[in-house]
Design a protein around this motif. Structure first.
Motif, mmCIF file in Angstrom:
data_model
loop_
_atom_site.group_PDB
_atom_site.id
_atom_site.type_symbol
_atom_site.label_atom_id
_atom_site.label_comp_id
_atom_site.label_asym_id
_atom_site.label_seq_id
_atom_site.Cartn_x
_atom_site.Cartn_y
_atom_site.Cartn_z
ATOM 1 N N VAL A 134 47.153 59.777 50.998
ATOM 2 C CA VAL A 134 48.458 60.067 51.725
ATOM 3 C C VAL A 134 48.780 61.486 51.899
ATOM 4 N N PRO A 135 48.908 61.856 53.224
ATOM 5 C CA PRO A 135 49.196 63.337 53.431
ATOM 6 C C PRO A 135 50.784 63.494 53.091
ATOM 7 N N ASP A 136 51.144 64.528 52.585
ATOM 8 C CA ASP A 136 52.448 64.853 52.637
ATOM 9 C C ASP A 136 52.982 64.083 51.182
ATOM 10 N N LEU A 137 52.076 63.778 50.609
ATOM 11 C CA LEU A 137 52.693 62.987 49.537
ATOM 12 C C LEU A 137 52.005 63.739 48.172
ATOM 13 N N ASP A 138 52.987 64.597 47.575
ATOM 14 C CA ASP A 138 52.378 65.387 46.546
ATOM 15 C C ASP A 138 52.727 64.740 45.216
ATOM 16 N N THR A 139 52.129 64.142 44.518
ATOM 17 C CA THR A 139 52.215 63.248 43.575
ATOM 18 C C THR A 139 51.650 63.782 42.113
ATOM 19 N N PHE A 140 52.351 63.576 41.022
ATOM 20 C CA PHE A 140 51.642 63.742 39.816
ATOM 21 C C PHE A 140 50.874 62.664 39.419
ATOM 22 N N VAL A 141 49.777 62.711 39.235
ATOM 23 C CA VAL A 141 49.040 61.488 38.945
ATOM 24 C C VAL A 141 48.520 61.107 37.352
ATOM 25 N N VAL A 142 48.936 59.958 37.097
ATOM 26 C CA VAL A 142 48.341 59.602 35.699
ATOM 27 C C VAL A 142 47.668 58.285 36.020
ATOM 28 N N VAL A 143 46.437 57.958 35.162
ATOM 29 C CA VAL A 143 45.624 56.907 35.049
ATOM 30 C C VAL A 143 45.653 56.245 33.906
ATOM 31 N N LEU A 144 45.512 54.913 33.985
ATOM 32 C CA LEU A 144 45.137 54.016 33.062
ATOM 33 C C LEU A 144 44.022 53.331 33.418
ATOM 34 N N PHE A 145 43.083 53.364 32.499
ATOM 35 C CA PHE A 145 41.824 52.717 32.821
ATOM 36 C C PHE A 145 41.346 51.622 31.718
ATOM 37 N N ASN A 146 41.407 50.447 32.321
ATOM 38 C CA ASN A 146 41.087 49.404 31.248
ATOM 39 C C ASN A 146 42.758 49.268 30.260
ATOM 40 N N GLY A 147 43.688 49.759 30.601
ATOM 41 C CA GLY A 147 44.657 49.654 29.661
ATOM 42 C C GLY A 147 44.997 50.782 28.854
ATOM 43 N N ARG A 148 43.715 51.987 28.909
ATOM 44 C CA ARG A 148 43.933 53.307 28.294
ATOM 45 C C ARG A 148 44.192 54.337 29.121
ATOM 46 N N TYR A 149 45.042 55.437 28.531
ATOM 47 C CA TYR A 149 45.227 56.514 29.385
ATOM 48 C C TYR A 149 44.115 57.206 29.473
ATOM 49 N N ILE A 150 43.540 57.601 30.835
ATOM 50 C CA ILE A 150 42.794 58.767 30.764
ATOM 51 C C ILE A 150 43.366 60.052 31.526
ATOM 52 N N TYR A 151 42.487 61.175 31.224
ATOM 53 C CA TYR A 151 43.353 62.243 31.761
ATOM 54 C C TYR A 151 41.967 63.444 31.911
ATOM 55 N N LYS A 152 42.552 64.471 32.573
ATOM 56 C CA LYS A 152 41.633 65.550 32.926
ATOM 57 C C LYS A 152 41.864 66.665 31.706
ATOM 58 N N HIS A 153 42.974 66.907 31.521
ATOM 59 C CA HIS A 153 43.055 68.223 30.554
ATOM 60 C C HIS A 153 43.714 67.808 29.392
ATOM 61 N N THR A 154 44.979 67.252 29.505
ATOM 62 C CA THR A 154 45.796 66.892 28.393
ATOM 63 C C THR A 154 46.458 65.426 28.501
ATOM 64 N N PRO A 155 46.479 64.858 27.350
ATOM 65 C CA PRO A 155 47.005 63.500 27.416
ATOM 66 C C PRO A 155 48.260 63.333 27.595
ATOM 67 N N LEU A 156 49.115 64.331 27.369
ATOM 68 C CA LEU A 156 50.622 64.402 27.552
ATOM 69 C C LEU A 156 50.846 65.986 28.234
ATOM 70 N N THR A 157 51.735 65.632 29.364
ATOM 71 C CA THR A 157 52.067 66.859 30.061
ATOM 72 C C THR A 157 53.518 67.209 29.642
ATOM 73 N N LYS A 158 53.902 68.398 29.462
ATOM 74 C CA LYS A 158 55.414 68.464 29.487
ATOM 75 C C LYS A 158 55.815 69.383 30.724
ATOM 76 N N LEU A 159 56.576 68.978 31.569
ATOM 77 C CA LEU A 159 56.850 69.893 32.847
ATOM 78 C C LEU A 159 57.913 71.067 32.464
ATOM 79 N N ASP A 160 58.060 71.870 33.407
ATOM 80 C CA ASP A 160 59.088 73.080 32.854
ATOM 81 C C ASP A 160 60.219 72.825 32.937
ATOM 82 N N ASN A 161 60.610 71.471 33.499
ATOM 83 C CA ASN A 161 62.231 70.801 33.405
ATOM 84 C C ASN A 161 62.103 69.875 32.121
ATOM 85 N N GLY A 162 61.450 69.909 31.278
ATOM 86 C CA GLY A 162 61.453 69.018 30.295
ATOM 87 C C GLY A 162 60.858 67.748 30.326
ATOM 88 N N THR A 163 60.550 67.281 31.516
ATOM 89 C CA THR A 163 60.200 65.874 31.539
ATOM 90 C C THR A 163 58.651 65.819 31.181
#
Lengths: 254, 469
Positions: free
Chosen positions: B91-120
């Motif tokens: 989707v062009p113009d769709l800037d999203t934060f992507v998270v993935v569940l693979f067979n019901g488990r969380y998979i990730y690139k660098h870290t399993p849990l991200t805390k954004l600057d705004n605390g999210t």
């Protein structure tokens, strides 16, 4: 251009058109008049290809082809246009999308390339002016929320967009005020050429003050019972349809 | 990995599995969470799996899908994969934060849990249990109803991983969060993701969930999502479902809304094997707004069921619901929408509609919109329609030169468009609109792009070694 020969048409076993005959040549305008329930709208629908009617006898030739063999879209692509008495509302289909699809389907049939986006928008604007549609039409759903007058103008707008050879206008004047009637009639007149033809179905002579017909036919009980020139329409307006009925009864009793 | 033989019922298997794996299931769980899980398994033992003798499941026969020899992967360690090598947003113009569940488990690139600057906080439920136990403790199982059906209780008992999203107070999360749920294995799996989304006061977030299956193996996903939308907060939740024919998906979502909280939910089912979506909304505040939209397109022998329950508990809230379906071939769909207006919920406005088009004589829809009203000053309406494509409209379009297929396509799209145009993000609306028209033209396969794009042409190249799980 159009020859209708001995046409008999029924719906639910009820015969509506009974031995109907008509010939229309290029450049002509025909008016078909007559009281309610005589089969005028059925005739229009059958020419356009509505499949709820059963043709039991006769034929319709258009440019020498047997029209009854063709599905409605092929008839449209061959240049037949029906102006609906009751244009259908289609929520969710925008006028621009509808017209672009229609124009391109017809172009494809003729072996032409699809029309480009800019050219198409230009065409829309140009044809809107013809029927004095001021509002933004492009993103509105087909006929949805249109007033009665807008719907009829929209029919003539579509006619202008598709540039048909034979137009059947089914009571395009009904429900129009005098200004809208003038606009619609002007639109039709501007689209007249020596190569196309128009069949105007109407109850009232009023429309024929604006769209001057070459022939006027009176329909009664499924067939044409009287034909003449534009003066027949004026005579009808004065004497009413009862005059025709009485004449028919008089003939029958002889 | 637990290997279980076929000769005992799935219920017994699950009970045994629970007993045997308590250590895994209770990992990092507080005492109260362990109590919740023990109670949930007892509840499941008591009520078992739902069956067609229950009113809510009368038309949803799940039993045949419980018979496969499923694998249950309870032991896991989070794995590090390059998500971008697998997915690429189309989707062009769709800037999203992507998270993935693979067979019901969380998979990730660098870290399993991200805390954004705004605390999210966004990431793995399992990891959040370790790092933010107080948040999980406060909300886990507070909105889910384990007595709703056996699947919910079972999910609670086995809750290990899923998506965790926490938005603190007064934060507008500009970037949409994309949640990709993928089932892809060569073996038959039974997965039970448990998601928890908390949107604190005055905050707002948009989530795009995509349910996707890449293989033709039997799979069973029993997902439960708990959502809190606190005072004056807002959640847009768009769900896209494009599932293979051998996949079974149960999606049960519980939403709790506090004063002036707003929910917009769009559920787009493009392909379903066997899908049931349960959306259970508690308007537990004044001035709440819940807008529920859905479109389901099913053909062949696909089955899709949408059950919604909107509970008006307090005054002055509005709920609006519109679900539409187009069913072809022998597809079956169920819609059951219930609006409850409790005694205190005066000045409630509730509107509900379900509209369907059946393209064949063999396609079936069972629709049941219903209202239960105990307050006397309310405005409620409900209705359902089932029909074919409008013949008048078909003729109108064809009389302008449109071929029959083209006209049918245009009308079907127009029917769906009423729901599509409620999608709040324009880029997504356009993209999903295209997916719907592609689907209607019969050009969208289950292996086609979801909102996310699978780079690998062949699903089997999706290279995650399951032995690592």
């Amino acid at each position: 251009m159009l020859q209708i020969k001995h046409l008999r048409v029924s719906i639910n076993q009820k015969e509506i058109l009974k031995d109907f005959n008509l010939e229309v040549k290029a450049g002509e305008v025909h008016a078909i008049m007559g009281p309610n329930g005589t089969g005028k709208s059925t005739l229009a629908s059958v020419i356009a290809g509505r499949d709820i009617f059963e043709v039991t006898e006769g034929e319709i030739l258009y440019k020498g082809k047997n029209l009854l063999d063709l599905p409605p879209e092929t008839r449209a692509r061959e240049g037949i246009f029906l102006g609906f008495q009751y244009p259908v509302e289609i929520p969710g289909v925008s006028m621009a999308n509808f017209m672009k699809t229609a124009v391109n389907e017809i172009r494809k049939y003729k072996g032409l390339e699809p029309i480009g986006g800019a050219d198409f928008l230009k065409l829309m604007e140009e044809k809107k002016k013809l029927v004095e549609i001021q509002s933004k039409l492009n993103n509105r759903s087909v006929n949805e929320g249109f007033s009665g007058g807008e719907k009829k103008k929209n029919e003539i707008f579509q006619m202008a967009m598709l540039n048909p050879t034979l137009s059947i206008l089914d009571e395009t004047d009904s429900g129009l005020d005098i200004d809208a009637l003038r606009i619609v009639a002007n639109g039709v007149n501007k689209l007249r050429t020596k190569d196309n033809a128009t069949v105007v179905i109407t109850h009232y002579q009023r429309l024929l003050d604006y769209i001057v017909p070459d022939f006027v036919h009176v329909m009664y009980d499924g067939k044409i019972v009287k034909s003449g020139d534009k003066h027949l329409a004026i005579e009808l307006e004065e004497k009413g349809y009862d005059w025709i009925k009485q004449e028919l009864e008089a003939n029958a009793s002889i | 990995m637990e290997q279980i033989t076929i000769d005992i019922s799935l219920k017994d298997k699950m009970l045994a599995l629970f007993e045997k794996n308590k250590q895994l299931l209770f990992k990092n769980n507080s005492k109260s969470m362990i109590d919740i899980k023990n109670n949930a398994i007892a509840k499941f033992n008591e009520i078992g799996f739902p069956h067609t003798k229950l009113e809510e499941w009368r038309l949803t026969n799940i039993e045949p899908y419980l018979k496969a020899e499923y694998q249950h992967h309870l032991q896991t360690k989070p794995i590090d994969v390059d998500i971008e090598s697998i997915f690429q947003c189309e989707v062009p113009d769709l800037d999203t934060f992507v998270v993935v569940l693979f067979n019901g488990r969380y998979i990730y690139k660098h870290t399993p849990l991200t805390k954004l600057d705004n605390g999210t906080i966004i990431g793995s439920f399992e990891k959040a249990l370790e790092e933010y136990p107080e948040i999980i403790e406060k909300h886990f199982n507070k909105y889910a109803k384990n007595d709703k059906n056996g699947f919910v209780a079972l999910n609670t008992a086995f809750a290990q991983d899923g998506i965790f999203i926490y938005v603190p107070q007064n934060i507008i999360v500009e970037q949409a969060i994309q949640i990709i749920n993928i089932i892809n294995t060569t073996e038959e799996v039974f997965v039970q993701p448990r998601n928890l989304f908390i949107v604190e006061k005055n905050s707002s977030i948009t989530l795009v969930s995509c349910d996707h299956s890449l293989t033709q193996t039997n799979s069973f996903s029993n997902a439960v999502t708990e959502i809190l939308i606190d005072e004056n907060a807002q959640l847009n939740h768009i769900r896209v479902q494009n599932k293979g024919k051998n996949s079974t998906l149960l999606n049960t979502t519980f939403v709790e809304q506090k004063n002036y909280a707003m929910l917009t939910s769009n559920v787009l089912t493009l392909n379903s094997g066997f899908i049931r979506n349960d959306l259970d909304i508690s308007l537990n505040g004044e001035g709440c707004e819940a807008n529920l939209y859905g479109i389901y397109l099913a053909d062949k022998t696909q089955f899709v069921d949408n059950h919604t329950f909107v509970d008006h508990l307090l005054p002055n809230s509005n709920s609006k619901e519109l679900y539409k379906g187009i069913l072809d071939d022998k597809a079956k769909a169920v819609f059951s929408g219930k609006v409850m207006v409790r005694r205190d919920a005066q000045k409630t406005n509730a509107f509900q509609a379900n509209k369907n088009i059946l393209l064949t004589d063999e396609a079936t829809i069972n629709t049941k919109p219903h209202l239960e009203i105990y307050a006397d000053d309310v405005k409620c309406s409900h209705g359902a329609t089932v029909g074919q494509l409008d013949n008048e409209a078909m003729f109108y379009l064809r009389s302008r030169g449109l071929g029959e297929d083209c006209a049918r396509m245009l009308l079907m799209y127009a029917f769906a468009d009423e729901v599509i145009n409620k999608i709040p993000i324009e880029a997504l609306r356009v993209r999903l609109g295209n997916m719907v028209s592609k689907r209607l033209r019969g050009e969208l396969s289950v292996c086609d792009q979801c909102v996310m794009h699978c780079n690998s042409k062949s699903p089997t190249q999706f290279n995650i070694d399951l032995s690592k799980l």
